[in-house]
Design a protein around this motif. Structure first.
Motif, mmCIF file in Angstrom:
data_model
loop_
_atom_site.group_PDB
_atom_site.id
_atom_site.type_symbol
_atom_site.label_atom_id
_atom_site.label_comp_id
_atom_site.label_asym_id
_atom_site.label_seq_id
_atom_site.Cartn_x
_atom_site.Cartn_y
_atom_site.Cartn_z
ATOM 1 N N PHE A 220 33.266 -6.939 33.829
ATOM 2 C CA PHE A 220 32.755 -8.294 33.635
ATOM 3 C C PHE A 220 33.685 -9.210 32.827
ATOM 4 O O PHE A 220 34.119 -10.250 33.322
ATOM 5 N N PHE A 221 34.010 -8.839 31.577
ATOM 6 C CA PHE A 221 34.820 -9.747 30.742
ATOM 7 C C PHE A 221 36.176 -9.999 31.407
ATOM 8 O O PHE A 221 36.667 -11.120 31.456
ATOM 9 N N ALA A 222 36.782 -8.923 31.907
ATOM 10 C CA ALA A 222 38.106 -9.070 32.530
ATOM 11 C C ALA A 222 38.002 -9.939 33.783
ATOM 12 O O ALA A 222 38.875 -10.775 34.044
ATOM 13 N N SER A 223 36.915 -9.773 34.550
ATOM 14 C CA SER A 223 36.751 -10.575 35.765
ATOM 15 C C SER A 223 36.591 -12.052 35.417
ATOM 16 O O SER A 223 37.139 -12.918 36.104
ATOM 17 N N VAL A 224 35.828 -12.356 34.349
ATOM 18 C CA VAL A 224 35.661 -13.758 33.946
ATOM 19 C C VAL A 224 37.030 -14.349 33.598
ATOM 20 O O VAL A 224 37.371 -15.461 34.004
ATOM 21 N N PRO B 2 42.152 -11.640 23.940
ATOM 22 C CA PRO B 2 41.066 -11.549 22.953
ATOM 23 C C PRO B 2 39.763 -12.009 23.597
ATOM 24 O O PRO B 2 39.769 -12.881 24.466
ATOM 25 N N GLY B 3 38.643 -11.423 23.226
ATOM 26 C CA GLY B 3 37.361 -11.758 23.858
ATOM 27 C C GLY B 3 36.903 -13.172 23.542
ATOM 28 O O GLY B 3 37.154 -13.690 22.466
ATOM 29 N N ARG B 4 36.260 -13.789 24.511
ATOM 30 C CA ARG B 4 35.659 -15.118 24.293
ATOM 31 C C ARG B 4 34.187 -14.989 24.667
ATOM 32 O O ARG B 4 33.785 -15.301 25.783
ATOM 33 N N HIS B 5 33.407 -14.522 23.683
ATOM 34 C CA HIS B 5 32.068 -14.064 24.041
ATOM 35 C C HIS B 5 31.098 -15.171 24.450
ATOM 36 O O HIS B 5 30.241 -14.943 25.293
ATOM 37 N N TYR C 110 31.527 -15.585 28.123
ATOM 38 C CA TYR C 110 30.934 -14.522 28.947
ATOM 39 C C TYR C 110 29.418 -14.703 28.999
ATOM 40 O O TYR C 110 28.797 -14.463 30.031
ATOM 41 N N GLY C 111 28.855 -15.146 27.870
ATOM 42 C CA GLY C 111 27.413 -15.397 27.817
ATOM 43 C C GLY C 111 27.027 -16.480 28.810
ATOM 44 O O GLY C 111 25.988 -16.399 29.476
ATOM 45 N N GLU C 112 27.860 -17.494 28.937
ATOM 46 C CA GLU C 112 27.597 -18.595 29.862
ATOM 47 C C GLU C 112 27.643 -18.095 31.315
ATOM 48 O O GLU C 112 26.785 -18.421 32.131
#
Ligand SMILES: [Mg+2]
Length: 397
Positions: A16-20, A75-78, A81-83
Motif C-alpha cells: 500500500f504505502f509503496a504503491s501510493v 520516508p513515510g507520509r502517513h 496514505y490515510g487520505e
C-alpha cells in the motif's frame, strides 16, 4: 429453505504505502522502492519490484540496502496514505455500508444484500479503485471471512480469487497450517511437531491430538480447517459525509436546460452548507428518475476540491447528457457532492493562496460574501443573473 450463502469480500491493497508513492511519483513505477526509516529504521512497505530482490517487511533498512543496493528509500507520509485509504473505502461505500475496516489498507465488506454476482460488484469496485486511485488491490470473495482473507492474500498482487459456496473446505485443504486463524509461528511449530503440517492433517486429526498442540482451541480450529466461519462483518465505518438534495418535479420535465438549471440551484444551496461547514468537495453525482421509477446516475470529479458552485457548473451539462439517455421526461433529479475534505487538502496542493482575481481564494471570498448577504437580507438580495433571465422569460410567455 436453507439460508442463501453470504457474499463476503476481503480487500487488501498491494504494497500500500509503496504503491501510493508510485502513484504520486510515476518515475518510481517499476522500481525497487520501500517506505520506512531512511537509515536506522525498518522497512514498512516494499514495492513488488523490491520484494523480488529480497526486500521484506519488517526488515531493518540497513539490511534491505545491503540486499538490494538500488533500493530507493522513501520516508513515510502517513497523512497521505490515510487520505488514499479513506477514498478507497469511500468507493466501497457506494456499494455497501457494511464495511469492517481492519487496517489502513485492509477490510471486509458484506454484499449479501445485493442481487448481482459477487464477482461483478467486486470487479466494479476494483475497476473504480484502479481508475480513480490507480492502486493495485487484491480481492478474495466467498461465503465467510476466513476463506476470503486467505483468497486475497494467496495470489497477491492483484489477486481476484473466488471461493464458490460449498468449496471452502476444498480450498483450504492443501494449505499450510499457518493460514488458519490463531496459528502463529509458535502454534504452527507445535502442530508441525505432531505432523499436522497442512489444513487437511488438522481436519483428520483426533481431538485429543489436536488438543495437545492448541488446548481448548482445538474445536474451533477444526471448524476453521473445515472452512466453517460464522463471524459477521461488523461495520466500522460511518457513512462518509456527503451533501445531497433531490427534487421531484410537479410536472415531468423534458427540457434539458430547465433540468440543468434546477441542478445548478440545488448545487448552489448545497455549497452554502459546505462553505458553512468549512469543507471542500471534489465529486458531483447527479441522479435522474424517469416516470416509470427507473433511475440513472453518473459522477464526475474536479481536479482540485472546491467549495464554489460555479466550479462544478461545467460538469453538469455533460453529466446530464451522459445520464439522461432515454427519450423520456424526468420525474426527479438530484445532486450529491462527495469526496469531502477539510481545507488542509487544498492548502497542501496549492503552493499559496492567491488573492488574484479568479483565484480559488477570491472566488471563495465572493461566494462567502454572497452567503452573508443572503443570511442578513434574504434570498432576493442578490441572485444569479440566470434566475433573473428566467423570470423575465416567464413573464413574457
Ligand atoms: Mg496490504
Amino acid at each position: 429453505m436453507p439460508e442463501a450463502p453470504r457474499k463476503i469480500v476481503h480487500l487488501d491493497a498491494d504494497a500500500f504505502f509503496a504503491s501510493v508513492e508510485q502513484v504520486l511519483d510515476p518515475s518510481l513505477r517499476g522500481k525497487a522502492i520501500a517506505v520506512g526509516g531512511l537509515d536506522r529504521g525498518i522497512v514498512c512497505s516494499a514495492s513488488y519490484e523490491a520484494r523480488r530482490l529480497g526486500v521484506r517487511t519488517p526488515m531493518p533498512t540497513a539490511l534491505a540496502r545491503r540486499i538490494c543496493p538500488e533500493l530507493i528509500m522513501i520516508p513515510g507520509r502517513h497523512g497521505l496514505y490515510g487520505e488514499f485509504s479513506r477514498r478507497m473505502f469511500e468507493i466501497i461505500h457506494d456499494y455497501t455500508p457494511e464495511i469492517e475496516q481492519c487496517s489502513i489498507d485492509e477490510g471486509y465488506f458484506d454484499l449479501s444484500g445485493r442481487k448481482e454476482p459477487i464477482e461483478e460488484i467486486a470487479g466494479a469496485i476494483r475497476d473504480r479503485i484502479r481508475t480513480t486511485l490507480q492502486l493495485p488491490v487484491s480481492f478474495g470473495m466467498g461465503t465467510n471471512k476466513l476463506v476470503t482473507q486467505i483468497a486475497s492474500k494467496l495470489h497477491k498482487p492483484e489477486s481476484f480469487c473466488v471461493v464458490p459456496p460449498g468449496s471452502e473446505a476444498m480450498f483450504l485443504y492443501p494449505l499450510s497450517n499457518r493460514w488458519l486463524p490463531g496459528v502463529g509461528e509458535k502454534t504452527g511449530q507445535a502442530l508441525d511437531l505432531l505432523g499436522l503440517f497442512k489444513v487437511y492433517h488438522i481436519l483428520q486429526a483426533s481431538t485429543e491430538l489436536l488438543e495437545r498442540a492448541v488446548g481448548s482451541y482445538a474445536r474451533e480450529l477444526r471448524q476453521y480447517a473445515a472452512g466453517i466461519d460464522d463471524r459477521p462483518v461488523v461495520s466500522t465505518i460511518d457513512e462518509p459525509k456527503s451533501y445531497g438534495q433531490q427534487r421531484t418535479f410537479s410536472n415531468d420535465l423534458s427540457d434539458a436546460d430547465e433540468v440543468e438549471l434546477r441542478l445548478k440551484q440545488m448545487l448552489d444551496q448545497l455549497m452554502v452548507k459546505i462553505r458553512a461547514d468549512g469543507k471542500f468537495v471534489k465529486t458531483v453525482t447527479i441522479r435522474v428518475r424517469y416516470p416509470g421509477m427507473e433511475e440513472a446516475q453518473g459522477s464526475e470529479s474536479l481536479h482540485e476540491a472546491s467549495c464554489v458552485a460555479s466550479d462544478f457548473y461545467p460538469l453538469l451539462k455533460a453529466l446530464l447528457a451522459r445520464v439522461w439517455v432515454k427519450p423520456l421526461p424526468l420525474r426527479m433529479a438530484g445532486v450529491k457532492l462527495s469526496n469531502v475534505c477539510p481545507p488542509s487538502c487544498i492548502e497542501k496542493k496549492l503552493p499559496f493562496f492567491s488573492e488574484a482575481p479568479g483565484s480559488m481564494e477570491s472566488r471563495i471570498r465572493l461566494a462567502t460574501a454572497v452567503d452573508l448577504l443572503h443570511q442578513n437580507m434574504g434570498d432576493e438580495a442578490i441572485r444569479p443573473a440566470r434566475d433573473l433571465l428566467r423570470k423575465k422569460e416567464k413573464r413574457e410567455d
